[in-house]
Design an enzyme around this catalytic site. Structure first.
Site, mmCIF file in Angstrom:
data_model
loop_
_atom_site.group_PDB
_atom_site.id
_atom_site.type_symbol
_atom_site.label_atom_id
_atom_site.label_comp_id
_atom_site.label_asym_id
_atom_site.label_seq_id
_atom_site.Cartn_x
_atom_site.Cartn_y
_atom_site.Cartn_z
ATOM 1 C CE LYS A 54 36.456 40.786 45.969
ATOM 2 N NZ LYS A 54 34.863 40.928 45.068
ATOM 3 C CD GLN A 98 33.541 39.117 42.310
ATOM 4 O OE1 GLN A 98 33.980 39.303 43.362
ATOM 5 N NE2 GLN A 98 33.507 40.475 41.536
ATOM 6 C CG ASP A 121 30.089 43.913 48.203
ATOM 7 O OD1 ASP A 121 31.318 44.326 48.244
ATOM 8 O OD2 ASP A 121 30.077 43.045 47.377
#
Ligand code: NAP
Length: 295
Positions: A54, A98, A121
């Protein structure tokens, strides 16, 4: 029939190229630089790889990126304090924590602490609700990637019978929701299957578009699909190791038997996987535009 391969890596590269242009224009015309922060707690090797990817993709596209690597014994209060700081930081448009978090941390409380405007997200209940009513700010990345694969391959979604195998909050439920909206790139008739489904093959055989996210190899085999189906295999399962220590991956669909009947199918790896990070970048750019009042 030999199926066309839906090459996620190529489609993702095309979207990233478009984004690069958009990011350059945002900077030159509006002095806006999208910013993404990743937060990793502990040293899980797979999570370290994902966070690294990422960060690398952000930099390649011209997105400002920050990374926090916190020790595994970070407390809930410490993590919430960091999120509060990032919520207030104007350089940061997207916050990605994460998952999975170490067991002692309360995942839901952490995700809900993220400002929904920075929730790239798309997991915050505010964003889940907005998706549900057809007014999304951000779509969750893997389902958004699946929709783009279908659109950019020219698959007709409008009016199609879509069958989704799996009802997780990160794949099954959101992709079903996205494709049933009365909107371009959607407007399908959607069925969701799960372990309580009485006759899985009855449903999968009706599918024009079959999306499989069961987390189990060979959940769908060739005898369970009709000729001409388009298959999106979301699964990532490690089924062994090569002699030189590389992971052997398989999806949730029995590729060999299903490809004989399908019109098009995603490979694993190289299908849905490459789309997920790319859609995170799409959401980060959108977050920057929303923050700057440019949408
Ligand atoms: P999950 O949370 O384990 O959910 C699996 C779902 O499949 C559950 O709803 C389960 O039903 C259903 N299911 C399992 N076996 C079934 C069967 N035999 N028949 C019908 N339904 C069945 O998994 P997930 O997080 O959605 O992930 C699914 C797969 O996608 C995994 O392989 C994961 O690694 C992969 N994935 C890939 C990406 C990517 O970027 N490529 C991203 C996310 C996930 P119940 O609800 O009844 O238990």
């Amino acid at each position: 029939m030999t199926a066309q391969l839906i090459k996620g890596a190529e489609i993702a590269a095309q979207i990233r190229e478009e984004l690069k242009q958009e990011i350059a224009t945002l900077k030159s015309k509006h002095n806006v630089v999208p910013g993404l922060v990743t937060v990793l707690v502990g040293a899980d090797p797979a999570s370290q790889v994902y966070v690294g990817q990422k960060e690398k993709t952000s930099k390649e596209l011209g997105i400002y990126s920050e990374r926090y690597d916190l020790p595994a014994n970070t407390t809930q209060a410490e993590l919430l304090k960091l999120i509060d700081k990032l919520n207030k930081d104007p350089k940061i448009n997207g916050i990605l924590v994460q998952l999975p978090l170490p067991k002692h941390l309360k995942e839901a409380e952490v995700l809900y602490a993220i400002n929904p405007k920075k929730d790239v997200d798309g997991f915050h209940p505010v964003n889940v609700g907005k998706m549900m009513i057809g007014e999304p700010d951000y779509l969750p990345c893997t389902p958004a990637g699946i929709q783009q694969l279908l659109i950019r391959t020219g698959v007709k979604i409008d009016g199609a019978e879509v069958v989704v195998v799996g009802r997780s909050n990160i794949v099954g439920k959101p992709i079903a929701n996205i494709l049933l909206q009365k909107a371009p790139g959607a407007n399908a008739t959607v069925t969701i299957c799960h372990t309580g489904t009485r006759d899985l093959a009855f449903h999968t055989r009706r599918a024009d578009i079959l999306i499989v996210a069961s987390g189990k190899p060979k959940t769908v085999t060739g005898d369970m699909v009709k000729e001409g189906v388009v298959v999106i295999d979301v699964g990532v399962n490690q089924i062994g190791m090569t002699k030189d220590g590389k992971r052997i991956l398989a999806g949730d669909v029995d590729f060999e038997s299903v490809k004989e009947k399908a019109k098009a199918i995603t490979p694993v790896p190289g299908g849905v996987g490459p789309m997920t990070i790319t859609m995170l970048m799409v959401n980060t750019v959108r977050a920057a535009k929303l923050a700057a009042g440019l949408t």
